[in-house]
Scaffold this motif. Structure first.
Motif, PDB file in Angstrom:
ATOM      1  N   ALA A   8      32.416  21.529  16.079  1.00  0.00           N
ATOM      2  CA  ALA A   8      31.681  21.402  14.906  1.00  0.00           C
ATOM      3  C   ALA A   8      32.747  21.132  13.594  1.00  0.00           C
ATOM      4  O   ALA A   8      33.678  21.901  13.807  1.00  0.00           O
ATOM      5  CB  ALA A   8      30.748  22.665  14.684  1.00  0.00           C
ATOM      6  N   ILE A   9      32.253  20.053  12.859  1.00  0.00           N
ATOM      7  CA  ILE A   9      33.252  19.746  11.868  1.00  0.00           C
ATOM      8  C   ILE A   9      32.162  19.807  10.516  1.00  0.00           C
ATOM      9  O   ILE A   9      30.840  19.596  10.507  1.00  0.00           O
ATOM     10  CB  ILE A   9      33.862  18.513  12.008  1.00  0.00           C
ATOM     11  N   PHE A  10      32.786  19.881   9.376  1.00  0.00           N
ATOM     12  CA  PHE A  10      32.178  19.698   8.091  1.00  0.00           C
ATOM     13  C   PHE A  10      32.658  18.554   7.257  1.00  0.00           C
ATOM     14  O   PHE A  10      33.902  18.462   7.504  1.00  0.00           O
ATOM     15  CB  PHE A  10      32.447  21.011   7.229  1.00  0.00           C
ATOM     16  N   GLU A  11      31.734  17.793   7.005  1.00  0.00           N
ATOM     17  CA  GLU A  11      32.074  16.928   5.847  1.00  0.00           C
ATOM     18  C   GLU A  11      31.590  17.091   4.596  1.00  0.00           C
ATOM     19  O   GLU A  11      30.323  17.560   4.553  1.00  0.00           O
ATOM     20  CB  GLU A  11      31.612  15.415   6.452  1.00  0.00           C
ATOM     21  N   VAL A  12      32.106  16.579   3.428  1.00  0.00           N
ATOM     22  CA  VAL A  12      31.388  16.689   2.213  1.00  0.00           C
ATOM     23  C   VAL A  12      31.027  15.525   1.369  1.00  0.00           C
ATOM     24  O   VAL A  12      31.613  14.379   1.765  1.00  0.00           O
ATOM     25  CB  VAL A  12      32.369  17.126   1.297  1.00  0.00           C
ATOM     26  N   GLU A  13      29.561  15.196   1.077  1.00  0.00           N
ATOM     27  CA  GLU A  13      29.398  13.838   0.420  1.00  0.00           C
ATOM     28  C   GLU A  13      28.489  14.204  -0.783  1.00  0.00           C
ATOM     29  O   GLU A  13      27.671  15.143  -1.131  1.00  0.00           O
ATOM     30  CB  GLU A  13      28.134  13.437   1.487  1.00  0.00           C
ATOM     31  N   CYS A  14      28.835  13.193  -1.625  1.00  0.00           N
ATOM     32  CA  CYS A  14      28.048  13.407  -2.966  1.00  0.00           C
ATOM     33  C   CYS A  14      26.699  13.164  -3.014  1.00  0.00           C
ATOM     34  O   CYS A  14      26.172  12.170  -2.398  1.00  0.00           O
ATOM     35  CB  CYS A  14      28.761  12.298  -3.798  1.00  0.00           C
ATOM     36  N   ASP A  15      25.970  13.979  -3.690  1.00  0.00           N
ATOM     37  CA  ASP A  15      24.509  14.169  -3.726  1.00  0.00           C
ATOM     38  C   ASP A  15      23.997  12.804  -4.506  1.00  0.00           C
ATOM     39  O   ASP A  15      22.825  12.507  -4.320  1.00  0.00           O
ATOM     40  CB  ASP A  15      23.809  15.369  -4.205  1.00  0.00           C
TER      41      ASP A  15
ATOM     42  N   PHE B  40      36.595  19.098   7.864  1.00  0.00           N
ATOM     43  CA  PHE B  40      37.115  20.558   7.769  1.00  0.00           C
ATOM     44  C   PHE B  40      36.343  21.335   8.928  1.00  0.00           C
ATOM     45  O   PHE B  40      35.379  21.086   9.457  1.00  0.00           O
ATOM     46  CB  PHE B  40      36.394  21.092   6.603  1.00  0.00           C
ATOM     47  N   ASP B  41      37.146  22.329   9.213  1.00  0.00           N
ATOM     48  CA  ASP B  41      36.651  23.280  10.430  1.00  0.00           C
ATOM     49  C   ASP B  41      35.800  24.346   9.856  1.00  0.00           C
ATOM     50  O   ASP B  41      34.893  24.802  10.703  1.00  0.00           O
ATOM     51  CB  ASP B  41      37.965  23.893  10.967  1.00  0.00           C
ATOM     52  N   THR B  42      35.891  24.599   8.560  1.00  0.00           N
ATOM     53  CA  THR B  42      34.827  25.514   8.082  1.00  0.00           C
ATOM     54  C   THR B  42      34.213  25.276   6.863  1.00  0.00           C
ATOM     55  O   THR B  42      34.627  24.202   6.087  1.00  0.00           O
ATOM     56  CB  THR B  42      35.490  26.922   8.114  1.00  0.00           C
ATOM     57  N   HIS B  43      32.783  25.647   6.463  1.00  0.00           N
ATOM     58  CA  HIS B  43      32.317  25.363   5.251  1.00  0.00           C
ATOM     59  C   HIS B  43      33.131  25.906   4.070  1.00  0.00           C
ATOM     60  O   HIS B  43      33.258  25.107   3.054  1.00  0.00           O
ATOM     61  CB  HIS B  43      30.847  26.303   5.136  1.00  0.00           C
ATOM     62  N   GLN B  44      33.999  27.123   4.169  1.00  0.00           N
ATOM     63  CA  GLN B  44      34.708  27.524   2.999  1.00  0.00           C
ATOM     64  C   GLN B  44      35.725  26.532   2.820  1.00  0.00           C
ATOM     65  O   GLN B  44      36.012  26.308   1.586  1.00  0.00           O
ATOM     66  CB  GLN B  44      35.123  29.101   3.520  1.00  0.00           C
ATOM     67  N   ALA B  45      36.518  26.123   3.867  1.00  0.00           N
ATOM     68  CA  ALA B  45      37.534  25.035   3.662  1.00  0.00           C
ATOM     69  C   ALA B  45      37.187  23.794   3.087  1.00  0.00           C
ATOM     70  O   ALA B  45      37.698  23.427   2.100  1.00  0.00           O
ATOM     71  CB  ALA B  45      38.169  24.698   4.813  1.00  0.00           C
ATOM     72  N   ALA B  46      35.997  23.429   3.071  1.00  0.00           N
ATOM     73  CA  ALA B  46      35.357  22.174   2.696  1.00  0.00           C
ATOM     74  C   ALA B  46      34.982  22.746   1.126  1.00  0.00           C
ATOM     75  O   ALA B  46      35.331  21.459   0.284  1.00  0.00           O
ATOM     76  CB  ALA B  46      33.832  21.752   3.150  1.00  0.00           C
ATOM     77  N   LEU B  47      34.648  23.652   0.713  1.00  0.00           N
ATOM     78  CA  LEU B  47      34.140  24.155  -0.536  1.00  0.00           C
ATOM     79  C   LEU B  47      35.689  24.020  -1.511  1.00  0.00           C
ATOM     80  O   LEU B  47      35.589  23.661  -2.659  1.00  0.00           O
ATOM     81  CB  LEU B  47      33.624  25.234  -0.727  1.00  0.00           C
ATOM     82  N   GLU B  48      36.630  24.729  -0.993  1.00  0.00           N
ATOM     83  CA  GLU B  48      37.889  24.965  -1.330  1.00  0.00           C
ATOM     84  C   GLU B  48      38.701  23.590  -2.025  1.00  0.00           C
ATOM     85  O   GLU B  48      39.123  23.281  -3.065  1.00  0.00           O
ATOM     86  CB  GLU B  48      38.709  25.897  -0.420  1.00  0.00           C
ATOM     87  N   GLU B  49      38.576  22.765  -0.913  1.00  0.00           N
ATOM     88  CA  GLU B  49      38.908  21.147  -1.224  1.00  0.00           C
ATOM     89  C   GLU B  49      38.298  20.738  -2.176  1.00  0.00           C
ATOM     90  O   GLU B  49      38.800  19.628  -2.804  1.00  0.00           O
ATOM     91  CB  GLU B  49      39.059  20.509   0.212  1.00  0.00           C
ATOM     92  N   LEU B  50      36.976  20.660  -2.118  1.00  0.00           N
ATOM     93  CA  LEU B  50      36.073  19.531  -3.143  1.00  0.00           C
ATOM     94  C   LEU B  50      36.570  20.271  -4.512  1.00  0.00           C
ATOM     95  O   LEU B  50      36.372  19.441  -5.334  1.00  0.00           O
ATOM     96  CB  LEU B  50      34.643  19.680  -2.586  1.00  0.00           C
ATOM     97  N   THR B  51      36.486  21.759  -4.868  1.00  0.00           N
ATOM     98  CA  THR B  51      36.981  22.065  -6.037  1.00  0.00           C
ATOM     99  C   THR B  51      38.372  21.653  -6.589  1.00  0.00           C
ATOM    100  O   THR B  51      38.468  21.149  -7.633  1.00  0.00           O
ATOM    101  CB  THR B  51      36.977  23.536  -5.899  1.00  0.00           C
ATOM    102  N   GLU B  52      39.166  21.587  -5.788  1.00  0.00           N
ATOM    103  CA  GLU B  52      40.575  21.082  -6.044  1.00  0.00           C
ATOM    104  C   GLU B  52      40.626  19.460  -6.308  1.00  0.00           C
ATOM    105  O   GLU B  52      41.566  18.980  -7.105  1.00  0.00           O
ATOM    106  CB  GLU B  52      41.630  21.167  -4.744  1.00  0.00           C
ATOM    107  N   CYS B  53      39.814  18.713  -5.836  1.00  0.00           N
ATOM    108  CA  CYS B  53      39.485  17.427  -6.066  1.00  0.00           C
ATOM    109  C   CYS B  53      38.853  16.893  -7.165  1.00  0.00           C
ATOM    110  O   CYS B  53      38.392  15.741  -7.330  1.00  0.00           O
ATOM    111  CB  CYS B  53      39.097  16.496  -4.604  1.00  0.00           C
ATOM    112  N   GLY B  54      38.370  17.880  -7.872  1.00  0.00           N
ATOM    113  CA  GLY B  54      37.349  17.489  -9.198  1.00  0.00           C
ATOM    114  C   GLY B  54      35.964  17.379  -8.880  1.00  0.00           C
ATOM    115  O   GLY B  54      35.196  16.919  -9.804  1.00  0.00           O
ATOM    116  N   TRP B  55      35.614  17.951  -7.741  1.00  0.00           N
ATOM    117  CA  TRP B  55      34.152  17.907  -7.518  1.00  0.00           C
ATOM    118  C   TRP B  55      33.555  19.146  -7.987  1.00  0.00           C
ATOM    119  O   TRP B  55      34.017  20.272  -8.247  1.00  0.00           O
ATOM    120  CB  TRP B  55      33.830  18.043  -6.054  1.00  0.00           C
ATOM    121  N   VAL B  56      32.363  19.057  -8.220  1.00  0.00           N
ATOM    122  CA  VAL B  56      31.526  20.123  -8.641  1.00  0.00           C
ATOM    123  C   VAL B  56      30.414  20.462  -7.917  1.00  0.00           C
ATOM    124  O   VAL B  56      29.482  19.720  -7.432  1.00  0.00           O
ATOM    125  CB  VAL B  56      31.112  19.956 -10.202  1.00  0.00           C
ATOM    126  N   GLN B  57      30.171  21.791  -7.816  1.00  0.00           N
ATOM    127  CA  GLN B  57      28.804  22.297  -7.070  1.00  0.00           C
ATOM    128  C   GLN B  57      27.972  22.952  -7.914  1.00  0.00           C
ATOM    129  O   GLN B  57      28.508  24.066  -8.536  1.00  0.00           O
ATOM    130  CB  GLN B  57      29.204  23.269  -5.915  1.00  0.00           C
TER     131      GLN B  57
END
Length: 127
Positions: A6-13, A30-47
């Motif tokens: 299982a992998i996680f990908e992040v896509e802009c809504d 990403f291997d985990t949901h949390q790892a994906a969330l941490e990376e998107l924040t570092e890249c200037g993405w917003v949740q």
């Protein structure tokens, strides 16, 4: 060995761009949901409000809400246009002054009957 993982990908809504695509041409995994969330924040993405927005869409949404942050006017001469242009320093939107004339599309399947002054896309040709 082939195994399922299982992998996680992040896509802009808003624009459906995946996280990482602009950097190396493919979506980051990403291997985990949390790892994906941490990376998107570092890249200037917003949740926010159960939506994920890439940094480009964050800038466009900010400009839509607050207005553009225009840079200085610069002279521009392209083809038959001569005037001034400026760009938004946040989202990259552009503006021309004076606005260019509207484009005129020609239906080549039904040309005008009087073609004496018709220039068939060649501005240099004499009538």
């Amino acid at each position: 060995m082939i195994r399922e993982k299982a992998i996680f990908e992040v896509e802009c809504d808003r624009c459906q761009s995946p996280l990482g695509y602009a950097d190396d041409g493919c979506a980051w995994h990403f291997d985990t949901h949390q790892a994906a969330l941490e990376e998107l924040t570092e890249c200037g993405w917003v949740q926010a409000a159960n939506r994920l927005l890439c940094s480009d869409c964050v800038a466009k949404e900010a400009c839509a809400l607050l207005g553009h942050t225009w840079g200085d006017w610069e002279p521009v001469e392209r083809f038959a246009y001569s005037g001034l242009r400026r760009g938004c320093e946040l989202c990259g939107a552009g503006e021309l002054d004076p606005p260019p004339p509207p484009l005129v599309f020609v239906d080549l399947s039904n040309p005008p009957s009087d073609t004496r002054d018709w220039r068939w896309f060649d501005d240099e040709q004499e009538a």
